[in-house]
Scaffold this active site. Structure first.
Site, PDB file in Angstrom:
ATOM      1  N   LYS A   9      -6.046   0.192   5.648  1.00  0.00           N
ATOM      2  CA  LYS A   9      -4.890  -0.336   5.749  1.00  0.00           C
ATOM      3  C   LYS A   9      -4.895  -1.689   6.563  1.00  0.00           C
ATOM      4  CE  LYS A   9      -1.407   2.518   6.103  1.00  0.00           C
ATOM      5  NZ  LYS A   9       0.065   2.883   6.456  1.00  0.00           N
ATOM      6  N   GLN A  10      -4.337  -2.607   6.200  1.00  0.00           N
ATOM      7  CA  GLN A  10      -3.889  -3.725   7.169  1.00  0.00           C
ATOM      8  C   GLN A  10      -2.730  -4.117   7.273  1.00  0.00           C
ATOM      9  OE1 GLN A  10      -6.564  -6.944   7.318  1.00  0.00           O
ATOM     10  NE2 GLN A  10      -5.143  -7.743   8.910  1.00  0.00           N
ATOM     11  N   LYS A  15      -7.089   2.964  14.800  1.00  0.00           N
ATOM     12  CA  LYS A  15      -6.005   2.038  14.643  1.00  0.00           C
ATOM     13  C   LYS A  15      -6.501   0.931  15.725  1.00  0.00           C
ATOM     14  CE  LYS A  15      -1.005   1.430  14.799  1.00  0.00           C
ATOM     15  NZ  LYS A  15       0.225   1.898  14.684  1.00  0.00           N
ATOM     16  N   ASP A  60      10.098   3.558  13.199  1.00  0.00           N
ATOM     17  CA  ASP A  60       9.665   3.279  11.678  1.00  0.00           C
ATOM     18  C   ASP A  60       9.538   4.523  10.949  1.00  0.00           C
ATOM     19  OD1 ASP A  60       6.637   1.453  10.273  1.00  0.00           O
ATOM     20  OD2 ASP A  60       8.584   1.818   9.680  1.00  0.00           O
TER      21      ASP A  60
END
Lengths: 175, 243
Positions: free
Chosen positions: B30-31, B50, B152
């Site tokens: 993931k980016q 990460k 989030d």
């Protein structure tokens, strides 16, 4: 018997763990270690639940060593310091380093290709029986470990003891 | 002294190159705007790394400080949650030099998002989701009682690590988290979840209600938070306008 793991972040660097029981000369070994005569970290095996705990401590020590940002004076003392949940160095040595009356001893050696640690040499100095590192959890004093790491009952529901230990080891810099 | 800092910079740069080499063996999964996520093995364990990469549009000194602060914040929140009995991935190693966090890879876990989607797809009653919703409410209550605001909250940031029966819920991605006792911040946290929940999973209003009810019952400090949540919903935007 012994356990060797390459530190992937530091190619060529390997960590070797040796475990001994019924050690009779803990006091002598501790003195030698303090004088710098033993090329390894001498750890009170009853404080260790799993080899992974040692690998995490060793990895962080080598990381800081390579950045010249260690908190202690040598790589081996840094490994012992990293096991502790606090930032008090003397306390770390007292709790995790070998003490005079200890009968279970874990030795950690780090080989970074520059100099080879003399395994047989070190093993010969220990007056005790070498046993498989995989048996380390049998030597662990779980009650004492929980106390030293201040593991909360709530935490025990979300993960095992090793999880709690590793988190404290890796997160203590921000405390 | 100048040579010392110069040497430190060199060592730091060398270390960064080592990390780059090391991550070649990992798979980038993931980016985001903040960071890149990689998956691989580290010290014999499945690991997620990460990496917060440098932002060239920022002044480098500021960037270093900000990134360091965010990394530390994330680790702090994870530890705080763990101590309070909230499941999070285990933090194996934090590299402040390269701003990388090495975390436990929850092998075999699925996101709550995928789980809810699969339940809905198989045309099962949304009531099937009520037990999970109760668990979510409970966990969020515990988290807010610890004064950790996730920042989030979405169903993609909650994972179920064991087969559906046991609902071992694991919260992930504390990158935007912070410590706050304010009901506004906690209310906004829940608001973000509500928006994310209802937009990703249509017709699940009842499920979200179960989350809120469970939250209210589980937290003694919940009343002002729910009040703020209602206030924010009426305003329609995320921030409280103070002053």
């Amino acid at each position: 018997m012994l356990l060797t793991q390459e530190l992937e972040l530091f190619p060529g660097c390997t960590v070797t763990l040796l475990l001994f029981k019924d050690v009779k000369n803990a006091a002598e070994l501790r003195k030698k270690a303090m004088e710098g005569a033993i090329d390894g970290a001498l750890i009170n095996a009853s404080m260790i639940v799993d080899p992974f705990q040692m690998l995490v401590a060793a990895n962080k020590a080598v990381h800081l060593y390579k950045l010249a940002k260690m908190k202690t004076r040598s790589l081996y003392s840094e490994i012992i310091f990293n096991l502790s949940p606090t930032n008090n160095i003397s306390d770390a040595f007292r709790k995790f380093g070998i003490s005079d009356g200890d009968s279970s001893l874990l030795i950690v050696l780090v080989d970074d290709g520059e100099k080879k640690s003399k395994l047989e040499d070190i093993i010969s100095q220990v007056k005790g029986q070498q046993i498989s590192v995989q048996d380390i959890s049998a030597k662990a004093d779980v009650a004492k470990i929980k106390k030293v790491y201040k593991v909360t009952p709530a935490e025990e529901n979300v993960g095992d003891l090793l999880d709690a230990i590793i988190c404290r080891m890796s997160a203590k810099d921000i405390l | 002294m100048a040579t010392d800092t110069l040497q430190q910079d060199d060592l730091g740069t060398l270390a960064n190159l080592r990390v780059k080499d090391f991550l070649q063996h990992f798979q980038m999964i993931k980016q985001g705007a903040e960071s890149k996520i990689y998956r691989g093995h580290f010290l014999g364990k499945p690991t997620v790394v990460k990496e917060r990469f440098p932002k060239s549009y920022r002044h480098s000194a500021l960037d270093k400080k900000l990134t360091h602060r965010r990394t530390a914040q994330e680790v702090r929140s994870i530890l705080r949650c763990r101590k309070a009995g909230i499941a999070t991935p285990v933090v194996y190693f934090v590299d402040y030099n390269a701003s990388c966090i090495y975390l436990e890879d929850l092998v075999g876990a699925i996101t709550v998002r995928d789980y809810v989607a699969s339940v809905q797809k198989s045309k099962q009653d949304t009531e099937q989701l009520f037990p999970l919703a109760e668990k979510i409410g409970l966990i969020l209550a515990r988290m807010h009682d610890e004064d950790v605001v996730h920042g989030d909250l979405t169903t993609s940031n909650m994972m179920i690590s064991q087969p559906e029966k046991l609902f071992r819920l694991v919260l992930i991605d504390f990158g935007l988290s912070f410590i706050s006792a304010l009901p506004e911040d906690k209310g906004v946290d829940l608001y973000v979840l509500e928006k994310a929940f209802l937009s990703s999973h249509p017709n699940t209003e009842s499920v979200f209600q179960v989350i809120l009810t469970s939250y209210s019952n589980a937290s003694k400090k919940s009343a002002p938070v729910i009040k703020k949540l209602d206030e924010v919903k009426q305003r329609g935007r995320k921030r409280s306008m103070v002053g």
